[in-house]
Design a protein around this motif. Sequence first.
Motif, PDB file in Angstrom:
ATOM      1  N   MET A   1      20.545  36.824 -11.813  1.00  0.00           N
ATOM      2  CA  MET A   1      20.524  36.006 -11.059  1.00  0.00           C
ATOM      3  C   MET A   1      18.921  36.039 -10.297  1.00  0.00           C
ATOM      4  O   MET A   1      18.176  37.208 -10.605  1.00  0.00           O
ATOM      5  N   GLY A   2      19.321  35.374  -9.741  1.00  0.00           N
ATOM      6  CA  GLY A   2      17.391  35.410  -8.725  1.00  0.00           C
ATOM      7  C   GLY A   2      17.125  36.166  -7.716  1.00  0.00           C
ATOM      8  O   GLY A   2      18.293  36.267  -7.008  1.00  0.00           O
ATOM      9  N   GLY A   3      16.669  36.999  -7.476  1.00  0.00           N
ATOM     10  CA  GLY A   3      16.079  37.960  -6.873  1.00  0.00           C
ATOM     11  C   GLY A   3      15.045  38.900  -6.887  1.00  0.00           C
ATOM     12  O   GLY A   3      14.601  38.070  -6.983  1.00  0.00           O
ATOM     13  N   VAL A   4      14.464  39.917  -6.155  1.00  0.00           N
ATOM     14  CA  VAL A   4      13.420  40.203  -6.104  1.00  0.00           C
ATOM     15  C   VAL A   4      14.019  41.959  -6.729  1.00  0.00           C
ATOM     16  O   VAL A   4      14.929  42.126  -6.465  1.00  0.00           O
TER      17      VAL A   4
ATOM     18  N   LEU B   1      17.851  44.840  -9.076  1.00  0.00           N
ATOM     19  CA  LEU B   1      17.733  43.468  -7.898  1.00  0.00           C
ATOM     20  C   LEU B   1      18.460  43.077  -6.759  1.00  0.00           C
ATOM     21  O   LEU B   1      19.077  43.913  -6.542  1.00  0.00           O
ATOM     22  N   GLU B   2      17.756  42.808  -5.693  1.00  0.00           N
ATOM     23  CA  GLU B   2      18.268  42.342  -4.393  1.00  0.00           C
ATOM     24  C   GLU B   2      18.120  41.050  -4.050  1.00  0.00           C
ATOM     25  O   GLU B   2      17.213  40.715  -4.242  1.00  0.00           O
ATOM     26  N   ALA B   3      19.520  40.486  -3.695  1.00  0.00           N
ATOM     27  CA  ALA B   3      19.010  39.086  -3.424  1.00  0.00           C
ATOM     28  C   ALA B   3      20.797  39.121  -2.039  1.00  0.00           C
ATOM     29  O   ALA B   3      21.690  39.466  -2.230  1.00  0.00           O
TER      30      ALA B   3
ATOM     31  N   VAL C   1       7.950  45.969  -9.385  1.00  0.00           N
ATOM     32  CA  VAL C   1       8.679  46.170  -8.646  1.00  0.00           C
ATOM     33  C   VAL C   1       7.843  45.035  -7.329  1.00  0.00           C
ATOM     34  O   VAL C   1       6.564  45.237  -6.710  1.00  0.00           O
ATOM     35  N   GLY C   2       8.942  44.576  -6.987  1.00  0.00           N
ATOM     36  CA  GLY C   2       8.273  43.703  -5.884  1.00  0.00           C
ATOM     37  C   GLY C   2       8.347  42.469  -5.781  1.00  0.00           C
ATOM     38  O   GLY C   2       8.594  41.340  -5.524  1.00  0.00           O
ATOM     39  N   ASP C   3       8.377  42.248  -8.000  1.00  0.00           N
ATOM     40  CA  ASP C   3       8.057  40.087  -8.473  1.00  0.00           C
ATOM     41  C   ASP C   3       9.164  39.927  -8.291  1.00  0.00           C
ATOM     42  O   ASP C   3      10.656  40.222  -7.741  1.00  0.00           O
ATOM     43  N   GLY C   4       9.391  38.106  -7.806  1.00  0.00           N
ATOM     44  CA  GLY C   4      10.436  37.196  -7.391  1.00  0.00           C
ATOM     45  C   GLY C   4      11.017  36.926  -8.707  1.00  0.00           C
ATOM     46  O   GLY C   4       9.964  37.049 -10.219  1.00  0.00           O
TER      47      GLY C   4
END
Length: 133
Positions: A71-74, A95-97, A119-122
């Motif tokens: 999934m998309g996220g950070v 990931l976080e979304a 870390v921090g990349d979308g």
Amino acid sequence: MPRKFKVTVNNVDYDVDVLEIGAGSPQAMPSYTPIAAQIAPISSVPAAAMVAAAPSAKTGPAGAGDQCAQMGGVVVNIPVKQGHSVNEGDVVVELEAMKMKVPVIADRSGQVARILVAVGDGVENGQALLTIA
């Protein structure tokens, strides 16, 4: 009969007259067109427009050992380093979304050959995050 109010927006004062409308007044509910009537059916959209609107991945197609984002996220955590050995089922990236943390699980055992994100990349759905050789 209008009521008078003083409104401050961005440190600028405005004098405003507001007309109170009762519940039975014809002006109480503005006319509107339901959203369903404003949306074109999918069959009326040309196929070329649908292809052009599809998002493209930031990297090329996934290779044999690539672990991809589901999934998309950070990226919020990468608990492995390049050269580490991992087993199938280990968490390799987190990931976080939408305030949810989602682990990316290794689908094979091996050694982490490359880490493609930080870390921090979308990231986008399907984007390769790291490679296990």
